[in-house]
Write a protein that holds these residues in place. Structure first.
Motif, PDB file in Angstrom:
ATOM      1  N   ASP A 105      -1.775 -44.247  25.914  1.00 53.70           N
ATOM      2  CA  ASP A 105      -0.433 -43.796  25.550  1.00 53.70           C
ATOM      3  C   ASP A 105      -0.326 -42.275  25.651  1.00 53.70           C
ATOM      4  OD1 ASP A 105       2.235 -44.146  24.507  1.00 53.70           O
ATOM      5  OD2 ASP A 105       1.472 -43.410  22.595  1.00 53.70           O
ATOM      6  N   ILE A 106      -1.339 -41.580  25.174  1.00 56.50           N
ATOM      7  CA  ILE A 106      -1.323 -40.113  25.199  1.00 56.50           C
ATOM      8  C   ILE A 106      -1.264 -39.584  26.630  1.00 56.50           C
ATOM      9  CG2 ILE A 106      -2.742 -38.054  24.738  1.00 56.50           C
ATOM     10  CD1 ILE A 106      -3.660 -39.516  22.148  1.00 56.50           C
ATOM     11  N   PHE A 107      -1.997 -40.214  27.531  1.00 60.15           N
ATOM     12  CA  PHE A 107      -2.059 -39.747  28.912  1.00 60.15           C
ATOM     13  C   PHE A 107      -1.146 -40.530  29.843  1.00 60.15           C
ATOM     14  CE2 PHE A 107      -6.030 -38.314  26.998  1.00 60.15           C
ATOM     15  CZ  PHE A 107      -6.050 -36.984  27.400  1.00 60.15           C
ATOM     16  N   SER A 108      -0.164 -41.220  29.299  1.00 59.65           N
ATOM     17  CA  SER A 108       0.762 -42.032  30.091  1.00 59.65           C
ATOM     18  C   SER A 108       1.518 -41.180  31.106  1.00 59.65           C
ATOM     19  CB  SER A 108       1.762 -42.728  29.171  1.00 59.65           C
ATOM     20  OG  SER A 108       2.705 -43.433  29.927  1.00 59.65           O
ATOM     21  N   GLU A 109       1.714 -41.737  32.278  1.00 61.35           N
ATOM     22  CA  GLU A 109       2.453 -41.050  33.332  1.00 61.35           C
ATOM     23  C   GLU A 109       3.846 -41.634  33.525  1.00 61.35           C
ATOM     24  OE1 GLU A 109       0.168 -40.740  36.921  1.00 61.35           O
ATOM     25  OE2 GLU A 109      -1.628 -40.165  35.839  1.00 61.35           O
ATOM     26  N   VAL A 110       4.282 -42.493  32.618  1.00 59.07           N
ATOM     27  CA  VAL A 110       5.619 -43.086  32.709  1.00 59.07           C
ATOM     28  C   VAL A 110       6.456 -42.635  31.519  1.00 59.07           C
ATOM     29  CG1 VAL A 110       4.829 -45.102  34.002  1.00 59.07           C
ATOM     30  CG2 VAL A 110       4.896 -45.199  31.518  1.00 59.07           C
ATOM     31  N   GLY A 111       7.759 -42.708  31.675  1.00 57.40           N
ATOM     32  CA  GLY A 111       8.658 -42.326  30.590  1.00 57.40           C
ATOM     33  C   GLY A 111       9.165 -40.910  30.753  1.00 57.40           C
ATOM     34  N   ASP A 112       9.842 -40.453  29.721  1.00 58.83           N
ATOM     35  CA  ASP A 112      10.422 -39.109  29.726  1.00 58.83           C
ATOM     36  C   ASP A 112       9.342 -38.038  29.746  1.00 58.83           C
ATOM     37  OD1 ASP A 112      12.920 -40.280  29.537  1.00 58.83           O
ATOM     38  OD2 ASP A 112      12.986 -40.124  27.354  1.00 58.83           O
ATOM     39  N   SER A 113       9.726 -36.868  30.246  1.00 57.77           N
ATOM     40  CA  SER A 113       8.805 -35.735  30.264  1.00 57.77           C
ATOM     41  C   SER A 113       8.444 -35.356  28.838  1.00 57.77           C
ATOM     42  CB  SER A 113       9.455 -34.537  30.953  1.00 57.77           C
ATOM     43  OG  SER A 113       8.611 -33.425  30.919  1.00 57.77           O
ATOM     44  N   ARG A 146      -8.303 -36.354  14.927  1.00 55.70           N
ATOM     45  CA  ARG A 146      -7.600 -35.620  15.974  1.00 55.70           C
ATOM     46  C   ARG A 146      -6.125 -35.561  15.607  1.00 55.70           C
ATOM     47  NH1 ARG A 146     -12.034 -34.836  16.356  1.00 55.70           N
ATOM     48  NH2 ARG A 146     -13.462 -35.115  18.072  1.00 55.70           N
ATOM     49  N   LEU A 147      -5.552 -34.388  15.727  1.00 56.79           N
ATOM     50  CA  LEU A 147      -4.132 -34.175  15.499  1.00 56.79           C
ATOM     51  C   LEU A 147      -3.445 -34.218  16.860  1.00 56.79           C
ATOM     52  CD1 LEU A 147      -1.820 -33.385  13.556  1.00 56.79           C
ATOM     53  CD2 LEU A 147      -2.397 -30.993  14.053  1.00 56.79           C
ATOM     54  N   VAL A 148      -2.422 -35.059  16.973  1.00 54.08           N
ATOM     55  CA  VAL A 148      -1.695 -35.213  18.236  1.00 54.08           C
ATOM     56  C   VAL A 148      -0.223 -34.921  17.974  1.00 54.08           C
ATOM     57  CG1 VAL A 148      -1.083 -36.784  20.098  1.00 54.08           C
ATOM     58  CG2 VAL A 148      -3.344 -36.945  19.032  1.00 54.08           C
ATOM     59  N   VAL A 149       0.290 -33.904  18.647  1.00 53.88           N
ATOM     60  CA  VAL A 149       1.687 -33.490  18.505  1.00 53.88           C
ATOM     61  C   VAL A 149       2.387 -33.776  19.826  1.00 53.88           C
ATOM     62  CG1 VAL A 149       3.236 -31.523  18.138  1.00 53.88           C
ATOM     63  CG2 VAL A 149       1.108 -31.700  16.818  1.00 53.88           C
ATOM     64  N   ARG A 150       3.484 -34.517  19.747  1.00 52.42           N
ATOM     65  CA  ARG A 150       4.261 -34.834  20.955  1.00 52.42           C
ATOM     66  C   ARG A 150       5.597 -34.116  20.887  1.00 52.42           C
ATOM     67  NH1 ARG A 150       2.167 -39.856  23.034  1.00 52.42           N
ATOM     68  NH2 ARG A 150       0.797 -40.781  21.478  1.00 52.42           N
ATOM     69  N   ALA A 151       5.996 -33.586  22.008  1.00 50.89           N
ATOM     70  CA  ALA A 151       7.288 -32.897  22.103  1.00 50.89           C
ATOM     71  C   ALA A 151       7.971 -33.344  23.398  1.00 50.89           C
ATOM     72  CB  ALA A 151       7.080 -31.397  22.088  1.00 50.89           C
ATOM     73  N   HIS A 152       9.279 -33.507  23.330  1.00 52.87           N
ATOM     74  CA  HIS A 152      10.038 -33.947  24.502  1.00 52.87           C
ATOM     75  C   HIS A 152      10.872 -32.793  25.060  1.00 52.87           C
ATOM     76  CE1 HIS A 152       8.809 -37.867  23.000  1.00 52.87           C
ATOM     77  NE2 HIS A 152       8.944 -38.226  24.268  1.00 52.87           N
ATOM     78  N   SER A 171       4.910 -34.761  32.617  1.00 54.38           N
ATOM     79  CA  SER A 171       4.295 -34.629  31.311  1.00 54.38           C
ATOM     80  C   SER A 171       3.008 -33.833  31.422  1.00 54.38           C
ATOM     81  CB  SER A 171       3.990 -36.010  30.736  1.00 54.38           C
ATOM     82  OG  SER A 171       5.187 -36.722  30.506  1.00 54.38           O
ATOM     83  N   ALA A 172       2.635 -33.247  30.306  1.00 53.56           N
ATOM     84  CA  ALA A 172       1.409 -32.454  30.290  1.00 53.56           C
ATOM     85  C   ALA A 172       0.704 -32.640  28.956  1.00 53.56           C
ATOM     86  CB  ALA A 172       1.726 -30.974  30.491  1.00 53.56           C
ATOM     87  N   VAL A 173      -0.619 -32.611  29.001  1.00 52.71           N
ATOM     88  CA  VAL A 173      -1.434 -32.708  27.795  1.00 52.71           C
ATOM     89  C   VAL A 173      -2.290 -31.449  27.717  1.00 52.71           C
ATOM     90  CG1 VAL A 173      -3.236 -34.003  26.597  1.00 52.71           C
ATOM     91  CG2 VAL A 173      -1.517 -35.233  27.949  1.00 52.71           C
ATOM     92  N   PHE A 174      -2.214 -30.774  26.566  1.00 50.84           N
ATOM     93  CA  PHE A 174      -3.030 -29.598  26.318  1.00 50.84           C
ATOM     94  C   PHE A 174      -3.944 -29.905  25.135  1.00 50.84           C
ATOM     95  CE2 PHE A 174       0.787 -27.796  28.232  1.00 50.84           C
ATOM     96  CZ  PHE A 174       0.279 -26.873  29.137  1.00 50.84           C
ATOM     97  N   ALA A 175      -5.231 -29.736  25.323  1.00 49.44           N
ATOM     98  CA  ALA A 175      -6.196 -29.912  24.234  1.00 49.44           C
ATOM     99  C   ALA A 175      -6.846 -28.562  23.976  1.00 49.44           C
ATOM    100  CB  ALA A 175      -7.251 -30.945  24.613  1.00 49.44           C
ATOM    101  N   GLY A 176      -6.962 -28.203  22.711  1.00 41.37           N
ATOM    102  CA  GLY A 176      -7.551 -26.913  22.375  1.00 41.37           C
ATOM    103  C   GLY A 176      -8.236 -26.974  21.026  1.00 41.37           C
ATOM    104  N   HIS A 177      -9.126 -26.028  20.818  1.00 41.33           N
ATOM    105  CA  HIS A 177      -9.888 -25.976  19.572  1.00 41.33           C
ATOM    106  C   HIS A 177      -9.058 -25.398  18.432  1.00 41.33           C
ATOM    107  CE1 HIS A 177     -13.717 -27.130  21.287  1.00 41.33           C
ATOM    108  NE2 HIS A 177     -13.510 -26.291  22.287  1.00 41.33           N
ATOM    109  N   VAL A 178      -9.332 -25.887  17.224  1.00 40.07           N
ATOM    110  CA  VAL A 178      -8.751 -25.310  16.024  1.00 40.07           C
ATOM    111  C   VAL A 178      -9.566 -24.068  15.629  1.00 40.07           C
ATOM    112  CG1 VAL A 178     -10.026 -26.731  14.351  1.00 40.07           C
ATOM    113  CG2 VAL A 178      -7.770 -25.903  13.782  1.00 40.07           C
TER     114      VAL A 178
END
Length: 97
Positions: A59-67, A88-94, A1-8
């Motif tokens: 939950d956002i930075f979880s290292e378990v579960g699906d990619s 904060r807007l959080v978009v999750r994609a699998h 999994s990966a988390v990307f944070a960026g400015h609007v």
């Protein structure tokens, strides 16, 4: 999994990397390519908005579960006292199989 944070946007209101993230809808595809031309395709499955201090970071930075790919940016109203947006807007994609 990966988390990307960026400015609007930036302090001069110039477009940031996630200027259009709020336009993403469930089912959209996100493509990530690396320096070796390996490409992964993710499908957006969740879109959430949290207060600036109320996001479920464990939950956002979880290292378990699906990619998954998590994209985070500012949202809501500008708070001049805090020099930040109030949400904060959080978009999750699998990862597509």
């Amino acid at each position: 999994s990966a988390v990307f944070a960026g400015h609007v946007n930036n302090a001069l209101t110039k477009a940031g990397v996630f200027e259009h993230l709020s336009q993403v809808v469930i089912g959209d595809k996100v493509t990530v390519s690396d320096a070796h031309n390996k490409t992964l395709i993710y499908t957006v499955t969740e879109i959430d908005e949290y207060t600036a201090t109320g996001a479920p970071t464990a939950d956002i930075f979880s290292e378990v579960g699906d990619s998954q790919l998590v994209l985070i940016t500012c949202d809501g109203s500008w708070d001049p006292g805090a020099h930040s947006f109030d949400k904060r807007l959080v978009v999750r994609a699998h990862l597509q199989a």
